[in-house]
Each structure stands twice: as structure tokens, then as C-alpha cells.
Scaffold this motif. Structure first.
Motif, PDB file in Angstrom:
ATOM      1  N   ALA A 230     -58.195 -26.132 -25.145  1.00  0.00           N
ATOM      2  CA  ALA A 230     -57.054 -25.278 -24.800  1.00  0.00           C
ATOM      3  C   ALA A 230     -57.509 -23.944 -24.232  1.00  0.00           C
ATOM      4  CB  ALA A 230     -56.182 -25.052 -26.034  1.00  0.00           C
ATOM      5  N   GLN A 231     -58.557 -23.364 -24.815  1.00  0.00           N
ATOM      6  CA  GLN A 231     -58.995 -22.036 -24.397  1.00  0.00           C
ATOM      7  C   GLN A 231     -59.613 -22.024 -23.009  1.00  0.00           C
ATOM      8  OE1 GLN A 231     -58.176 -19.376 -26.034  1.00  0.00           O
ATOM      9  NE2 GLN A 231     -57.315 -20.555 -27.721  1.00  0.00           N
ATOM     10  N   ILE A 232     -60.119 -23.171 -22.547  1.00  0.00           N
ATOM     11  CA  ILE A 232     -60.748 -23.206 -21.231  1.00  0.00           C
ATOM     12  C   ILE A 232     -59.907 -23.957 -20.204  1.00  0.00           C
ATOM     13  CG2 ILE A 232     -63.096 -22.895 -22.070  1.00  0.00           C
ATOM     14  CD1 ILE A 232     -63.526 -25.863 -21.965  1.00  0.00           C
ATOM     15  N   GLY A 233     -58.615 -24.123 -20.496  1.00  0.00           N
ATOM     16  CA  GLY A 233     -57.699 -24.655 -19.487  1.00  0.00           C
ATOM     17  C   GLY A 233     -57.495 -23.636 -18.380  1.00  0.00           C
ATOM     18  N   ASP A 234     -57.286 -24.102 -17.165  1.00  0.00           N
ATOM     19  CA  ASP A 234     -57.150 -23.191 -16.018  1.00  0.00           C
ATOM     20  C   ASP A 234     -55.998 -22.204 -16.195  1.00  0.00           C
ATOM     21  OD1 ASP A 234     -59.270 -24.054 -14.368  1.00  0.00           O
ATOM     22  OD2 ASP A 234     -58.116 -25.789 -13.725  1.00  0.00           O
ATOM     23  N   ASP A 235     -54.865 -22.695 -16.697  1.00  0.00           N
ATOM     24  CA  ASP A 235     -53.722 -21.802 -16.853  1.00  0.00           C
ATOM     25  C   ASP A 235     -53.985 -20.719 -17.888  1.00  0.00           C
ATOM     26  OD1 ASP A 235     -53.791 -23.843 -18.766  1.00  0.00           O
ATOM     27  OD2 ASP A 235     -51.616 -23.846 -19.049  1.00  0.00           O
ATOM     28  N   THR A 236     -54.636 -21.088 -18.983  1.00  0.00           N
ATOM     29  CA  THR A 236     -54.948 -20.112 -20.030  1.00  0.00           C
ATOM     30  C   THR A 236     -55.956 -19.084 -19.539  1.00  0.00           C
ATOM     31  OG1 THR A 236     -54.474 -21.696 -21.800  1.00  0.00           O
ATOM     32  CG2 THR A 236     -55.890 -19.830 -22.362  1.00  0.00           C
ATOM     33  N   LEU A 237     -56.977 -19.542 -18.828  1.00  0.00           N
ATOM     34  CA  LEU A 237     -57.980 -18.614 -18.303  1.00  0.00           C
ATOM     35  C   LEU A 237     -57.359 -17.630 -17.319  1.00  0.00           C
ATOM     36  CD1 LEU A 237     -61.018 -21.031 -17.756  1.00  0.00           C
ATOM     37  CD2 LEU A 237     -60.801 -19.252 -19.501  1.00  0.00           C
ATOM     38  N   HIS A 248     -52.134 -24.652  -7.748  1.00  0.00           N
ATOM     39  CA  HIS A 248     -52.876 -25.247  -6.628  1.00  0.00           C
ATOM     40  C   HIS A 248     -54.353 -24.834  -6.632  1.00  0.00           C
ATOM     41  CE1 HIS A 248     -51.882 -21.274  -4.983  1.00  0.00           C
ATOM     42  NE2 HIS A 248     -52.890 -21.437  -4.154  1.00  0.00           N
ATOM     43  N   THR A 249     -54.705 -23.821  -7.411  1.00  0.00           N
ATOM     44  CA  THR A 249     -56.109 -23.398  -7.505  1.00  0.00           C
ATOM     45  C   THR A 249     -56.838 -24.029  -8.688  1.00  0.00           C
ATOM     46  OG1 THR A 249     -55.659 -21.449  -8.900  1.00  0.00           O
ATOM     47  CG2 THR A 249     -55.466 -21.173  -6.506  1.00  0.00           C
ATOM     48  N   PHE A 250     -56.120 -24.767  -9.527  1.00  0.00           N
ATOM     49  CA  PHE A 250     -56.747 -25.363 -10.716  1.00  0.00           C
ATOM     50  C   PHE A 250     -57.844 -26.338 -10.296  1.00  0.00           C
ATOM     51  CE2 PHE A 250     -52.704 -25.025 -13.582  1.00  0.00           C
ATOM     52  CZ  PHE A 250     -52.820 -23.636 -13.547  1.00  0.00           C
ATOM     53  N   THR A 251     -58.958 -26.301 -11.018  1.00  0.00           N
ATOM     54  CA  THR A 251     -60.067 -27.235 -10.766  1.00  0.00           C
ATOM     55  C   THR A 251     -60.450 -28.033 -12.016  1.00  0.00           C
ATOM     56  OG1 THR A 251     -61.688 -25.493 -11.226  1.00  0.00           O
ATOM     57  CG2 THR A 251     -61.057 -25.835  -8.908  1.00  0.00           C
ATOM     58  N   HIS A 252     -59.908 -27.637 -13.179  1.00  0.00           N
ATOM     59  CA  HIS A 252     -60.262 -28.318 -14.425  1.00  0.00           C
ATOM     60  C   HIS A 252     -59.057 -28.865 -15.184  1.00  0.00           C
ATOM     61  CE1 HIS A 252     -64.048 -26.344 -13.615  1.00  0.00           C
ATOM     62  NE2 HIS A 252     -64.608 -26.959 -14.631  1.00  0.00           N
ATOM     63  N   GLY A 253     -57.873 -28.395 -14.870  1.00  0.00           N
ATOM     64  CA  GLY A 253     -56.679 -28.857 -15.565  1.00  0.00           C
ATOM     65  C   GLY A 253     -56.135 -27.823 -16.523  1.00  0.00           C
ATOM     66  N   THR A 254     -54.875 -27.994 -16.894  1.00  0.00           N
ATOM     67  CA  THR A 254     -54.243 -27.069 -17.824  1.00  0.00           C
ATOM     68  C   THR A 254     -54.768 -27.298 -19.239  1.00  0.00           C
ATOM     69  OG1 THR A 254     -52.413 -28.555 -18.386  1.00  0.00           O
ATOM     70  CG2 THR A 254     -52.139 -27.159 -16.431  1.00  0.00           C
ATOM     71  N   SER A 255     -54.459 -26.358 -20.106  1.00  0.00           N
ATOM     72  CA  SER A 255     -54.857 -26.506 -21.511  1.00  0.00           C
ATOM     73  C   SER A 255     -54.260 -27.769 -22.110  1.00  0.00           C
ATOM     74  CB  SER A 255     -54.399 -25.279 -22.306  1.00  0.00           C
ATOM     75  OG  SER A 255     -55.054 -24.113 -21.861  1.00  0.00           O
ATOM     76  N   ALA A 256     -52.981 -28.014 -21.847  1.00  0.00           N
ATOM     77  CA  ALA A 256     -52.314 -29.197 -22.394  1.00  0.00           C
ATOM     78  C   ALA A 256     -52.942 -30.485 -21.870  1.00  0.00           C
ATOM     79  CB  ALA A 256     -50.826 -29.164 -22.056  1.00  0.00           C
ATOM     80  N   GLN A 257     -53.288 -30.502 -20.585  1.00  0.00           N
ATOM     81  CA  GLN A 257     -53.917 -31.688 -20.010  1.00  0.00           C
ATOM     82  C   GLN A 257     -55.289 -31.942 -20.621  1.00  0.00           C
ATOM     83  OE1 GLN A 257     -53.729 -30.485 -15.893  1.00  0.00           O
ATOM     84  NE2 GLN A 257     -52.025 -31.867 -15.445  1.00  0.00           N
ATOM     85  N   PHE A 262     -58.710 -35.376 -23.949  1.00  0.00           N
ATOM     86  CA  PHE A 262     -59.709 -35.464 -25.024  1.00  0.00           C
ATOM     87  C   PHE A 262     -59.160 -36.328 -26.148  1.00  0.00           C
ATOM     88  CE2 PHE A 262     -61.354 -34.206 -29.123  1.00  0.00           C
ATOM     89  CZ  PHE A 262     -62.723 -34.227 -28.928  1.00  0.00           C
ATOM     90  N   GLN A 263     -57.925 -36.076 -26.541  1.00  0.00           N
ATOM     91  CA  GLN A 263     -57.311 -36.831 -27.624  1.00  0.00           C
ATOM     92  C   GLN A 263     -57.184 -38.310 -27.269  1.00  0.00           C
ATOM     93  OE1 GLN A 263     -53.430 -35.417 -28.805  1.00  0.00           O
ATOM     94  NE2 GLN A 263     -53.626 -36.315 -30.839  1.00  0.00           N
ATOM     95  N   ARG A 264     -56.879 -38.579 -26.002  1.00  0.00           N
ATOM     96  CA  ARG A 264     -56.754 -39.977 -25.579  1.00  0.00           C
ATOM     97  C   ARG A 264     -58.076 -40.712 -25.748  1.00  0.00           C
ATOM     98  NH1 ARG A 264     -53.450 -42.138 -20.354  1.00  0.00           N
ATOM     99  NH2 ARG A 264     -54.040 -44.336 -20.471  1.00  0.00           N
ATOM    100  N   GLY A 265     -59.172 -40.095 -25.325  1.00  0.00           N
ATOM    101  CA  GLY A 265     -60.473 -40.719 -25.495  1.00  0.00           C
ATOM    102  C   GLY A 265     -60.820 -40.918 -26.957  1.00  0.00           C
ATOM    103  N   ASP A 280     -50.370 -41.103 -12.258  1.00  0.00           N
ATOM    104  CA  ASP A 280     -49.676 -39.943 -11.684  1.00  0.00           C
ATOM    105  C   ASP A 280     -49.262 -38.959 -12.765  1.00  0.00           C
ATOM    106  OD1 ASP A 280     -49.852 -40.919  -9.060  1.00  0.00           O
ATOM    107  OD2 ASP A 280     -48.039 -42.133  -9.319  1.00  0.00           O
ATOM    108  N   ASN A 281     -49.528 -39.336 -14.012  1.00  0.00           N
ATOM    109  CA  ASN A 281     -49.121 -38.512 -15.143  1.00  0.00           C
ATOM    110  C   ASN A 281     -50.354 -37.928 -15.838  1.00  0.00           C
ATOM    111  OD1 ASN A 281     -47.619 -37.272 -17.166  1.00  0.00           O
ATOM    112  ND2 ASN A 281     -47.516 -39.149 -18.404  1.00  0.00           N
ATOM    113  N   LEU A 282     -50.888 -36.840 -15.289  1.00  0.00           N
ATOM    114  CA  LEU A 282     -52.043 -36.208 -15.902  1.00  0.00           C
ATOM    115  C   LEU A 282     -51.637 -35.360 -17.110  1.00  0.00           C
ATOM    116  CD1 LEU A 282     -54.098 -35.110 -12.759  1.00  0.00           C
ATOM    117  CD2 LEU A 282     -54.544 -37.032 -14.308  1.00  0.00           C
TER     118      LEU A 282
END
Length: 282
Positions: A230-237, A248-257, A262-265, A280-282
Motif C-alpha cells: 500500500a505504501q509504495i502504490g503510485d497513487d499513495t506516493l 496515466h503516469t502510473f508505472t507500478h499500480g495503485t495501492s489497492a491494486q 499480492f493477496q491473490r498470489g 481488464d480488471n486490474l
């Protein structure tokens, strides 16, 4: 995380005592040309590291602290765990041999085939070398500046960089980066997000397998990894930097994503469930 007294990895390249080098100056000559070509092939912008004047950084004095040594030992054990887990997954699910990466430990700054490395760049994986780079001071940054404390938060970071190597071994990283080099910046960023989220999913897969294989997880460990994600999500940073959030500048994904993948894996323990390019549902 239970890690003390366990086997460490032999695939550690320790540059901490070789003397840090300042990041200023570029790589020149044939090496510079090769670096540019490698960047083009793997979709990495390496031009900022090339100046063709044969300049190299000057050695800097470094001090190896007790915390540095503890971090190095921790990274070594975590890397060894990833080696055993991914060797088993490759053999069992893919019928393939896993060739583990080398992890370069440094302090201050060093060079890589993907450009300069420093505490400011953060941990990263360099495909041409099949090496991951990590400044041991990053764990301090992770804890004190990013608010992601705990040893399993640090393990998640190591597992994430190893996951990029797994993508490289599977041919995913090279294929995606070739496409990224031919599309617009927005499209390239979107593909980068999918790569990073898949690496998060692979990290969760590793966490589940490590628990099953070594019994290494302790209560609260998964929460530490989820908080780090969560702390290193693009939106949080971007919010923490007091910037306008620009998807549109995100390169790693939001905190929620990042948390979700991670949880899915972790919950599925399946490589197939980590296909971020088929949804289509990241």
C-alpha cells in the motif's frame, strides 16, 4: 519472519566494502553504446547514464554498520528461500530448470548495465545482467520514510525484485519490454503496471510457498507485506509527495491494486492466477 540460523544464498555479490561511487558521470565508449542498445531492447531509458567522456565516479568512504550486516544476512536468507521455492515451482509446474539471479548488495552508489544505482533509485532488477540491486539503507527508508516497517515488508521487496527475474526466465519481461519500446508513453506505462502487479502476485505466491516449505511466517507478517504494498502504490506516493494523482503516469499500480494482486498470489499459490495481461480488471 523466522529467518535467523537458516541457510543463506551463495548468489550474493557484496559491493559494500569496495567503496561507493558517486552517481555523477556517465558510461562512455563501447560500453555506452552497448548500454543504449540494451536499454532499447529491454525498454529501459538508459540515455541519462551515457555521456561518452569515460567519466567514472570517485570512490566514497562507506561505513558498514551492525544494521547493515543484519540486513545483509536477512537478504541472504530471503534470497535462499526464493531459490528453493522457485526451483520447485519451475520443476513441478513447468518442467523447467530455474536459474536464480544474483543479488548485488551495495551502500552509497554503484554501477549496473541498466545505469547508476543508489539509495535514491530504490531496489531494481537489471535484465541484461540477470541481477537485482539493493542498497541496504533502503530498509531504513522503507521503515522510516515510507511507513512500511517489519522484516516481512523487507522480504516482500526482495521477493518482488526476484519476481522480475522469474518474469525474465519465463520470457515475459523481454516480450513486454520490446512492445513497450514501440508504443506511446501512456501505453508503455500501462504495460509496466501489468508487469509490476504480476511481480506482486508472484511475491504473494512465494510467501505462501515459503510458509508451506519453511514455516517462516509469523503472525502479522502478511499484514506487513500488505502495508508495504500500500505504501509504495503510485497513487499513495504521489499524494505523499503532495502531487496531483495522475493515473496515466502510473508505472507500478495503485495501492489497492498492489495489495489485491499480492493477496491473490498468496491465496491461490498458482502461477496461472497471476496472469495480469489476460484481464481488464486490474
Amino acid at each position: 519472519m523466522r529467518w535467523r540460523g537458516r541457510r543463506g544464498s551463495r548468489n550474493i555479490e557484496d559491493r559494500r566494502r569496495s567503496g561507493g561511487r558517486r552517481a555523477a558521470g556517465g558510461i562512455g565508449g563501447i560500453a555506452g553504446v552497448l548500454l543504449l542498445l540494451a536499454g532499447w531492447y529491454f525498454g529501459i531509458d538508459t540515455s541519462q547514464f551515457v555521456d561518452f567522456d569515460d567519466s567514472i565516479g570517485s570512490p566514497q568512504q562507506v561505513e558498514i554498520t551492525e544494521a547493515d550486516e543484519r540486513a545483509a544476512a536477512f537478504v541472504s536468507v530471503t534470497l535462499a528461500d526464493t531459490e528453493e521455492v522457485w526451483t520447485d515451482i519451475f520443476a513441478r509446474e513447468l518442467g523447467q530448470r530455474y536459474d536464480p539471479p544474483v543479488l548485488v548488495l551495495f551502500k552509497g552508489a554503484t554501477r549496473s548495465a541498466c545505469g547508476g544505482a543508489s539509495a535514491a533509485t530504490g531496489p531494481f532488477y537489471c535484465p541484461p545482467e540477470e541481477k537485482a540491486y539493493l542498497d541496504t539503507d533502503f530498509f531504513v527508508t522503507l521503515d522510516r520514510r515510507l511507513g512500511a516497517s517489519g522484516d516481512f515488508a523487507a522480504a516482500y521487496v526482495v521477493a518482488h525484485e526476484v519476481a522480475h527475474h522469474v518474469q525474465n526466465e519465463l520470457g515475459i519481461l523481454g516480450q513486454v519490454n520490446q512492445v513497450r519500446s514501440r508504443v506511446s508513453e501512456r501505453e508503455s506505462n500501462e504495460l509496466s503496471v501489468r508487469l509490476e502487479l504480476q511481480a506482486d502476485c508472484f511475491s504473494g505466491l512465494w510467501a505462501r510457498a515459503a510458509q508451506n516449505r519453511f514455516g517462516s511466517l509469523e503472525p502479522g507478517d502478511i499484514e506487513e507485506a500488505m502495508n508495504a504494498a500500500a505504501q509504495i502504490g503510485d497513487d499513495t506516493l504521489q499524494r505523499n509527495a503532495r502531487q496531483v494523482v495522475r493515473p496515466h503516469t502510473f508505472t507500478h499500480g495503485t495501492s489497492a491494486q498492489r495489495q489485491r494482486w499480492f493477496q491473490r498470489g498468496y491465496e491461490t499459490g498458482s502461477l496461472a492466477s497471476c496472469d495480469t495481461f489476460a484481464t481488464d480488471n486490474l
